[in-house]
Scaffold this active site. Structure first.
Site, short mmCIF file in Angstrom:
data_model
loop_
_atom_site.label_atom_id
_atom_site.label_comp_id
_atom_site.label_asym_id
_atom_site.label_seq_id
_atom_site.Cartn_x
_atom_site.Cartn_y
_atom_site.Cartn_z
N ALA A 56 0.82 -1.22 0.00
CA ALA A 56 0.00 0.00 0.00
C ALA A 56 0.86 1.27 0.00
O ALA A 56 0.47 2.28 -0.59
CB ALA A 56 -0.93 -0.01 1.21
N GLU A 58 3.36 1.91 -1.63
CA GLU A 58 3.81 2.25 -3.00
C GLU A 58 2.67 2.78 -3.88
O GLU A 58 2.92 3.19 -5.02
CB GLU A 58 4.44 1.02 -3.66
CG GLU A 58 5.82 0.67 -3.16
CD GLU A 58 5.86 0.12 -1.73
OE1 GLU A 58 4.99 -0.72 -1.39
OE2 GLU A 58 6.73 0.55 -0.94
N ALA A 80 -4.96 -3.59 1.01
CA ALA A 80 -5.44 -4.15 2.27
C ALA A 80 -4.33 -4.02 3.31
O ALA A 80 -3.27 -4.64 3.16
CB ALA A 80 -5.83 -5.62 2.08
N ILE A 82 -3.60 -4.69 7.17
CA ILE A 82 -4.15 -5.45 8.30
C ILE A 82 -3.21 -5.30 9.50
O ILE A 82 -1.99 -5.49 9.37
CB ILE A 82 -4.32 -6.94 7.90
CG1 ILE A 82 -5.29 -7.04 6.71
CG2 ILE A 82 -4.83 -7.76 9.09
CD1 ILE A 82 -5.52 -8.44 6.19
N THR A 86 2.99 -4.76 15.62
CA THR A 86 3.82 -3.56 15.81
C THR A 86 3.08 -2.32 15.30
O THR A 86 1.96 -2.42 14.80
CB THR A 86 5.14 -3.69 15.02
OG1 THR A 86 4.83 -3.60 13.62
CG2 THR A 86 5.85 -5.01 15.31
N HIS A 88 3.79 -0.71 12.73
CA HIS A 88 3.97 -0.56 11.28
C HIS A 88 2.65 -0.23 10.59
O HIS A 88 2.60 0.60 9.67
CB HIS A 88 4.56 -1.87 10.72
CG HIS A 88 5.02 -1.77 9.30
ND1 HIS A 88 6.08 -0.99 8.92
CD2 HIS A 88 4.55 -2.34 8.16
CE1 HIS A 88 6.26 -1.10 7.61
NE2 HIS A 88 5.33 -1.91 7.13
N PHE A 113 -10.57 5.86 -2.53
CA PHE A 113 -9.76 5.15 -1.54
C PHE A 113 -10.37 3.78 -1.24
O PHE A 113 -11.16 3.61 -0.31
CB PHE A 113 -9.68 6.01 -0.27
CG PHE A 113 -8.67 5.52 0.73
CD1 PHE A 113 -7.32 5.50 0.43
CD2 PHE A 113 -9.08 5.09 1.98
CE1 PHE A 113 -6.39 5.06 1.36
CE2 PHE A 113 -8.16 4.64 2.92
CZ PHE A 113 -6.81 4.63 2.60
N ARG A 127 -15.45 -7.41 3.86
CA ARG A 127 -15.59 -6.20 3.03
C ARG A 127 -15.24 -6.44 1.57
O ARG A 127 -15.13 -5.50 0.79
CB ARG A 127 -14.73 -5.08 3.64
CG ARG A 127 -15.37 -4.55 4.92
CD ARG A 127 -14.41 -3.83 5.83
NE ARG A 127 -15.12 -3.29 6.98
CZ ARG A 127 -15.50 -4.03 8.06
NH1 ARG A 127 -15.21 -5.32 8.12
NH2 ARG A 127 -16.17 -3.47 9.05
N1 INI Z 1 1.49 -3.30 3.01
C1 INI Z 1 0.16 -3.51 2.80
O1 INI Z 1 -0.34 -3.22 1.71
N2 INI Z 1 -0.61 -4.05 3.79
C2 INI Z 1 -0.09 -4.36 5.00
O2 INI Z 1 -0.86 -4.87 5.87
C3 INI Z 1 1.29 -4.14 5.24
N3 INI Z 1 1.86 -4.50 6.52
O3 INI Z 1 1.13 -4.86 7.43
O4 INI Z 1 3.07 -4.44 6.70
C4 INI Z 1 2.07 -3.60 4.20
N4 INI Z 1 3.39 -3.39 4.36
C5 INI Z 1 4.27 -3.14 3.25
C6 INI Z 1 4.31 -1.70 2.81
O5 INI Z 1 3.12 -1.33 2.13
C7 INI Z 1 5.48 -1.43 1.86
O6 INI Z 1 5.36 -2.25 0.73
C8 INI Z 1 6.84 -1.70 2.50
O7 INI Z 1 6.93 -1.00 3.73
C9 INI Z 1 7.97 -1.20 1.57
O8 INI Z 1 7.84 0.20 1.31
#
Ligand code: INI
Length: 153
Positions: A56, A58, A80, A82, A86, A88, A113, A127
């Site tokens: 997401a 990117e 998505a 989730i 952490t 993150h 969105f 969903r």
């Molecule tokens: N990216 C998602 O699209 N969904 C997630 O749940 C997610 N989690 O949980 O880490 C996630 N992480 C990756 C992020 O979008 C980037 O691709 C990564 O940080 C590199 O920039």
């Protein structure tokens, strides 16, 4: 009172979709629903541009690139996010949501969105065709309504 209301979904137009692969079992369902809805509304394949990204985070830079092309009347972001153990999750949600809004306002373009942000996979599945509707299909309807509305205003 001048009142603007655009529920007409008959118009078709060039549309760009950016979908992330992270949590692909969810995002593929969002994409399938969006694609199916576009076909139901009469869009042909030539009007649909699809770009896949890893996660997401990117999504916004690709939306930006598509917006710069000035070929699309609306863009849709599908993803998505989730929650994990952490913080993150919070960073990813903030980056994708503020990024999508920025592209929409900077380019004066509807950016729908369709990124799920949920506590768990079950909520996400609900969903995309479950008890809470289908956010991929709904994203297409929102795009159509916003394109019609912005043409009216
Ligand atoms: N990216 C998602 O699209 N969904 C997630 O749940 C997610 N989690 O949980 O880490 C996630 N992480 C990756 C992020 O979008 C980037 O691709 C990564 O940080 C590199 O920039």
């Amino acid at each position: 009172m001048r009142r603007f209301h655009a529920k007409d979904k008959k118009a078709t137009f060039p549309i760009g979709i950016v979908v992330s692969r992270f949590n692909e079992e969810i995002t593929s369902k969002l994409l399938d629903g969006a694609h199916q809805r576009l076909k139901e509304l009469g869009f042909d394949e030539g009007q649909i541009t699809l770009v896949e990204v890893p996660g997401a985070v990117e999504i916004p830079v690709v939306l930006q690139r598509l917006a710069e092309m000035k070929q699309f009347d609306a863009l849709i972001a599908l993803g998505a996010v989730i929650r994990g153990d952490t913080s993150h999750y919070d960073y990813v949600c903030e980056m994708v949501s503020s990024g999508c809004q920025r592209i929409s306002l900077d380019f004066k373009l509807p950016v729908v969105f369709g990124v799920l942000t949920t506590e768990n996979e079950e909520q996400a599945l609900e969903r995309c065709g479950g008890s809470h509707g289908h956010k991929g299909r709904e994203a297409v309807d929102t795009a159509c309504e916003m394109v019609s509305l912005l043409r009216l205003l």
